[in-house]
Design a protein around this motif. Sequence first.
Motif, PDB file in Angstrom:
ATOM      1  N   SER A   1      21.886  16.690  19.273  1.00  0.00           N
ATOM      2  CA  SER A   1      21.448  15.345  18.728  1.00  0.00           C
ATOM      3  C   SER A   1      22.752  14.314  18.621  1.00  0.00           C
ATOM      4  O   SER A   1      23.624  14.243  18.306  1.00  0.00           O
ATOM      5  CB  SER A   1      21.203  14.880  16.564  1.00  0.00           C
ATOM      6  OG  SER A   1      21.516  13.284  16.707  1.00  0.00           O
TER       7      SER A   1
ATOM      8  N   ASN B   1      23.636  10.024  19.316  1.00  0.00           N
ATOM      9  CA  ASN B   1      23.261   8.647  19.067  1.00  0.00           C
ATOM     10  C   ASN B   1      24.583   7.764  19.758  1.00  0.00           C
ATOM     11  O   ASN B   1      25.710   8.276  18.566  1.00  0.00           O
ATOM     12  CB  ASN B   1      23.213   8.916  17.404  1.00  0.00           C
ATOM     13  CG  ASN B   1      22.193   7.262  17.189  1.00  0.00           C
ATOM     14  OD1 ASN B   1      22.473   6.359  18.366  1.00  0.00           O
ATOM     15  ND2 ASN B   1      21.795   7.107  16.145  1.00  0.00           N
TER      16      ASN B   1
ATOM     17  N   ASP C   1      25.125   4.002  18.990  1.00  0.00           N
ATOM     18  CA  ASP C   1      24.638   2.851  18.615  1.00  0.00           C
ATOM     19  C   ASP C   1      26.130   2.124  18.827  1.00  0.00           C
ATOM     20  O   ASP C   1      27.113   2.127  18.127  1.00  0.00           O
ATOM     21  CB  ASP C   1      25.024   3.556  17.054  1.00  0.00           C
ATOM     22  CG  ASP C   1      23.741   2.631  15.614  1.00  0.00           C
ATOM     23  OD1 ASP C   1      23.671   1.517  16.624  1.00  0.00           O
ATOM     24  OD2 ASP C   1      24.212   1.722  14.854  1.00  0.00           O
TER      25      ASP C   1
ATOM     26  N   THR D   1      20.172   9.473  22.108  1.00  0.00           N
ATOM     27  CA  THR D   1      19.761   8.067  21.265  1.00  0.00           C
ATOM     28  C   THR D   1      20.595   6.562  21.399  1.00  0.00           C
ATOM     29  O   THR D   1      22.133   7.293  21.629  1.00  0.00           O
ATOM     30  CB  THR D   1      19.006   7.947  19.922  1.00  0.00           C
ATOM     31  OG1 THR D   1      18.489   9.296  20.237  1.00  0.00           O
ATOM     32  CG2 THR D   1      18.515   6.867  19.676  1.00  0.00           C
TER      33      THR D   1
END
Length: 472
Positions: free
Chosen positions: A392, A394, A396, A410
């Motif tokens: 995972s 990420n 952001d 992500t």
Amino acid sequence: MKRPLSFTFSSPFFFPLFLCVLASLLLFACKKDSFITSRDARISITIDTLKYDTVFTKLGSVTQSFKIINENNQKLRLSSVKLMGGNSSAYKINIDGVATEEAKDVELEANDSVYVFVQVTVDPNSQNLPFVIRDSIQVAYNGNTQFVQLEAWGQNAHFFRDKHIISDETWTNDLPYVIQGFLFIEAGKKLMIEKGCRIYLHADAPVIVDGTLIVNGEKDTADRVYFTGDRLDEPYKGFPAAWPGIYFSPLSKDNVLQYAVIKNAYQALSLEAPSSNASPKLLLKECVIDNAYDAGILALNSSIVAENCLISNCGKNISITGGGDYQFTHCTAVTYSNAYIDHKSPVLFLSNATNAGTGSLQAVFRNCIFWGEGGLVDDEVIVNRSGTNPFSVNFDYNLWKVKTAPTNVTVNHIINDQPPLFDSINVSDRYFNFRLKEFSPAIDAGTPSSVLIDLDGKSRPVGLPDLGCFEK
């Protein structure tokens, strides 16, 4: 059959002319081999003052030199080249390979020169602050004298060789700390370094942490804690790979570095294996990692929480392999190719794999800047996934420079390939100010977080913060 050419000099003027030319040549040769004794004889000295940056007591300085040049077309005899402080001086001189306090009758050929080498070793005294050591070298010839001034700043220090921390220990900023050999913190033991400390490490001196390292710097420049090499004279004080770096072993835990400045290492911070408890293995708050030759942060299946950190001008700024758990908030990772660092690796590399296998990877990068210029790198962020382990990653609210966006991640609110407009960048002078200009796209481009100040200790707004480690 042709007869060979022959010449007969029958002119009555030839022989006297020949004698005149021969006499002139002999006179010139004799003059060049003779010594000039006039006070009008000219010499030049390539420097009027030799200056040394901070020289630690007990440790010798780098050797500097100057030349004395005979600018005459005749030989010149220097009657004396003398260290005025004599055998009580902190300075030592060497003249053309001969160590001495005074050299007499030094002969210089016409238009030739001699080297004078100078080193300084400072004896300890009771002063905490740097103190000046002065002397001079007298050059005497033909009744003339010239002087070269010598100036060094001495500094008392705590000196450690092969230092073991075998019980909890606290260092205060009464004097700098000079480390040779290594600094080793044993498992279960803690070294606490208070604000304002200066740690100078020799080329053979890593910091090895089996236990815990706590750095309690504060925001003012004088109160930050500095780790750097122990060569403070030009040009060495700016060289990367001046010391090995800080290594956190698999046994290490609960390390906290706040307002630390880690400069000129080979691998500034390297760590391996996860934390043995719920805390991150390494917490970085308001830290600067700069000019590391190989890597700024090198993590192997470990855990880091980093806030308001600047990782700048490193061979590899952040390199994470083998998985682990990472959280970077309001960090700036940036490299400009320069005379010391050739920018050829991305400023952020993430992988859950090593040659030994794969691991789980969890990483969050929020309100960060990833940028590089002047090198061969198209993608400043590279993420590699191998195997089927949990993965995972990420991103952001970040600004990055990539041509090919990373996969298996992500992303949310990414500013791509827009120059962040740093305040001042001068590669040739190696001046880098990574604060933001007024119209930077990173201004007000972040998302609110729990990080309420910036790297300067300045409050971040209640609303939208700027990206990176500095708030405009």
